[in-house]
Design a protein around this motif. Structure first.
Motif, PDB file in Angstrom:
ATOM      1  N   GLU A  77       1.195  -0.922   0.215  1.00 21.58           N
ATOM      2  CA  GLU A  77      -0.231  -0.210  -0.443  1.00 21.58           C
ATOM      3  C   GLU A  77       0.477   1.473   0.107  1.00 21.58           C
ATOM      4  O   GLU A  77       0.071   2.430   0.287  1.00 21.58           O
ATOM      5  CB  GLU A  77      -1.149  -0.080   1.552  1.00 21.58           C
ATOM      6  CG  GLU A  77      -2.039  -1.272   1.462  1.00 21.58           C
ATOM      7  CD  GLU A  77      -2.501  -0.995   2.773  1.00 21.58           C
ATOM      8  OE1 GLU A  77      -2.073  -0.281   3.395  1.00 21.58           O
ATOM      9  OE2 GLU A  77      -3.997  -2.136   2.181  1.00 21.58           O
ATOM     10  N   GLY A  78       1.671   1.032  -0.008  1.00 21.70           N
ATOM     11  CA  GLY A  78       3.200   2.100  -0.173  1.00 21.70           C
ATOM     12  C   GLY A  78       3.552   3.442   1.355  1.00 21.70           C
ATOM     13  O   GLY A  78       3.537   4.085   1.079  1.00 21.70           O
ATOM     14  N   ALA A  79       2.876   2.194   2.438  1.00 20.48           N
ATOM     15  CA  ALA A  79       2.422   2.898   3.532  1.00 20.48           C
ATOM     16  C   ALA A  79       4.181   2.712   4.753  1.00 20.48           C
ATOM     17  O   ALA A  79       4.359   2.812   5.409  1.00 20.48           O
ATOM     18  CB  ALA A  79       1.159   1.993   4.711  1.00 20.48           C
ATOM     19  N   LEU A  80       5.208   1.553   3.980  1.00 23.66           N
ATOM     20  CA  LEU A  80       5.848   1.460   4.878  1.00 23.66           C
ATOM     21  C   LEU A  80       7.481   1.239   3.217  1.00 23.66           C
ATOM     22  O   LEU A  80       6.517   0.653   1.590  1.00 23.66           O
ATOM     23  CB  LEU A  80       5.952   0.405   5.158  1.00 23.66           C
ATOM     24  CG  LEU A  80       5.644  -0.437   6.783  1.00 23.66           C
ATOM     25  CD1 LEU A  80       6.191  -1.670   6.637  1.00 23.66           C
ATOM     26  CD2 LEU A  80       6.714   0.462   7.876  1.00 23.66           C
ATOM     27  N   THR A  81       8.162   1.576   3.728  1.00 24.95           N
ATOM     28  CA  THR A  81       9.353   1.578   2.645  1.00 24.95           C
ATOM     29  C   THR A  81       9.729   0.642   2.582  1.00 24.95           C
ATOM     30  O   THR A  81       9.773  -0.618   3.752  1.00 24.95           O
ATOM     31  CB  THR A  81      10.483   2.758   2.747  1.00 24.95           C
ATOM     32  OG1 THR A  81      11.349   2.404   3.931  1.00 24.95           O
ATOM     33  CG2 THR A  81       9.596   4.402   3.089  1.00 24.95           C
ATOM     34  N   GLN A  82      11.098  -0.364   2.084  1.00 21.85           N
ATOM     35  CA  GLN A  82      11.882  -1.534   2.223  1.00 21.85           C
ATOM     36  C   GLN A  82      11.788  -1.317   2.522  1.00 21.85           C
ATOM     37  O   GLN A  82      12.350  -2.216   3.886  1.00 21.85           O
ATOM     38  CB  GLN A  82      12.502  -1.873   0.227  1.00 21.85           C
ATOM     39  CG  GLN A  82      12.928  -2.549  -0.221  1.00 21.85           C
ATOM     40  CD  GLN A  82      11.698  -4.550   0.240  1.00 21.85           C
ATOM     41  OE1 GLN A  82      11.294  -4.408  -0.082  1.00 21.85           O
ATOM     42  NE2 GLN A  82      12.856  -5.489   0.876  1.00 21.85           N
ATOM     43  N   ASP A  83      13.189  -0.818   3.405  1.00 24.85           N
ATOM     44  CA  ASP A  83      14.209  -0.578   4.121  1.00 24.85           C
ATOM     45  C   ASP A  83      13.199  -0.831   5.898  1.00 24.85           C
ATOM     46  O   ASP A  83      13.978  -1.075   6.888  1.00 24.85           O
ATOM     47  CB  ASP A  83      14.849   0.692   4.575  1.00 24.85           C
ATOM     48  CG  ASP A  83      15.993   0.985   3.746  1.00 24.85           C
ATOM     49  OD1 ASP A  83      16.762  -0.362   2.225  1.00 24.85           O
ATOM     50  OD2 ASP A  83      16.222   1.686   3.337  1.00 24.85           O
ATOM     51  N   GLU A  84      11.941   0.488   6.051  1.00 22.67           N
ATOM     52  CA  GLU A  84      10.943  -0.247   6.947  1.00 22.67           C
ATOM     53  C   GLU A  84      10.590  -1.363   7.197  1.00 22.67           C
ATOM     54  O   GLU A  84      10.178  -2.145   7.950  1.00 22.67           O
ATOM     55  CB  GLU A  84       9.950   1.697   6.707  1.00 22.67           C
ATOM     56  CG  GLU A  84      10.670   2.728   7.333  1.00 22.67           C
ATOM     57  CD  GLU A  84       9.484   3.508   6.676  1.00 22.67           C
ATOM     58  OE1 GLU A  84       9.466   4.630   7.169  1.00 22.67           O
ATOM     59  OE2 GLU A  84       8.773   3.340   6.071  1.00 22.67           O
ATOM     60  N   LEU A  85      10.350  -2.178   6.032  1.00 24.88           N
ATOM     61  CA  LEU A  85       9.892  -3.570   6.097  1.00 24.88           C
ATOM     62  C   LEU A  85      11.176  -3.882   6.990  1.00 24.88           C
ATOM     63  O   LEU A  85      10.709  -5.274   7.595  1.00 24.88           O
ATOM     64  CB  LEU A  85       9.342  -4.307   4.402  1.00 24.88           C
ATOM     65  CG  LEU A  85       9.191  -4.997   5.112  1.00 24.88           C
ATOM     66  CD1 LEU A  85       7.953  -5.559   5.463  1.00 24.88           C
ATOM     67  CD2 LEU A  85       9.587  -5.642   2.695  1.00 24.88           C
ATOM     68  N   VAL A  86      12.151  -4.492   6.134  1.00 24.82           N
ATOM     69  CA  VAL A  86      13.826  -5.232   6.732  1.00 24.82           C
ATOM     70  C   VAL A  86      13.523  -4.436   8.480  1.00 24.82           C
ATOM     71  O   VAL A  86      14.241  -5.406   8.814  1.00 24.82           O
ATOM     72  CB  VAL A  86      14.760  -4.852   6.089  1.00 24.82           C
ATOM     73  CG1 VAL A  86      16.334  -4.842   6.194  1.00 24.82           C
ATOM     74  CG2 VAL A  86      14.724  -5.217   4.669  1.00 24.82           C
ATOM     75  N   ALA A  87      13.535  -3.171   8.718  1.00 23.09           N
ATOM     76  CA  ALA A  87      13.868  -3.037  10.181  1.00 23.09           C
ATOM     77  C   ALA A  87      12.431  -3.892  10.797  1.00 23.09           C
ATOM     78  O   ALA A  87      13.009  -3.984  12.207  1.00 23.09           O
ATOM     79  CB  ALA A  87      13.327  -1.401  10.369  1.00 23.09           C
ATOM     80  N   ALA A  88      10.836  -3.308   9.938  1.00 24.27           N
ATOM     81  CA  ALA A  88      10.190  -4.171  11.340  1.00 24.27           C
ATOM     82  C   ALA A  88      10.542  -5.350  11.472  1.00 24.27           C
ATOM     83  O   ALA A  88      10.393  -6.391  12.222  1.00 24.27           O
ATOM     84  CB  ALA A  88       8.794  -3.952  10.593  1.00 24.27           C
ATOM     85  N   LEU A  89      10.491  -6.206  10.605  1.00 24.08           N
ATOM     86  CA  LEU A  89      11.045  -8.026  10.341  1.00 24.08           C
ATOM     87  C   LEU A  89      12.334  -7.726  11.376  1.00 24.08           C
ATOM     88  O   LEU A  89      12.133  -8.940  12.159  1.00 24.08           O
ATOM     89  CB  LEU A  89      11.247  -8.474   8.789  1.00 24.08           C
ATOM     90  CG  LEU A  89      10.034  -8.334   7.760  1.00 24.08           C
ATOM     91  CD1 LEU A  89      11.273  -8.573   6.770  1.00 24.08           C
ATOM     92  CD2 LEU A  89       9.344  -9.059   8.400  1.00 24.08           C
TER      93      LEU A  89
END
Length: 112
Positions: free
Chosen positions: A21-33
């Motif tokens: 949905e564009g609410a997270l960037t790829q870098d934010e996804l990596v950090a969240a995971l």
């Protein structure tokens, strides 16, 4: 800290949806995971048992939850031996938070 057996699956699903949905960037996804992995390693995990299922079924009789949320709450009740008073339930879903309050947990953050 205690997590339900499927918590990481639910969180990963949410993170991936937010990325699409564009609410997270790829870098934010990596950090969240990464944070999710750290939390999972440090937490005790409630496994799917007949007791969790029975508690979830009871929760469904008393609250307007969906099945996955009822299992989450059933697991929390099993983890505290059905004594939720004075125990925290961390949740960002309003419906689940209200149900957790209904059964006696202190919810963080407060569902308002």
């Amino acid at each position: 800290m205690v997590l339900w057996w499927s918590t990481t699956v639910e969180a990963r699903s949410s993170f991936r949806r937010l990325l699409r949905e564009g609410a997270l960037t790829q870098d934010e996804l990596v950090a969240a995971l990464h944070r999710l992995s750290v939390i999972h390693q440090q937490a005790d995990e409630v496994l799917p048992t007949a007791r969790v299922r029975n508690l979830a079924e009871d929760v469904l009789d008393r609250t307007p939850l969906r099945s996955a949320d009822a299992l989450q709450l059933g697991a929390a009740l099993a983890a505290c031996k059905e004594r939720p008073r004075g125990r925290w339930f961390v949740c960002f879903d309003v419906r689940l938070a209200r149900a957790a309050e209904t059964v006696g947990f202190t919810v963080l953050p407060s569902p308002g």
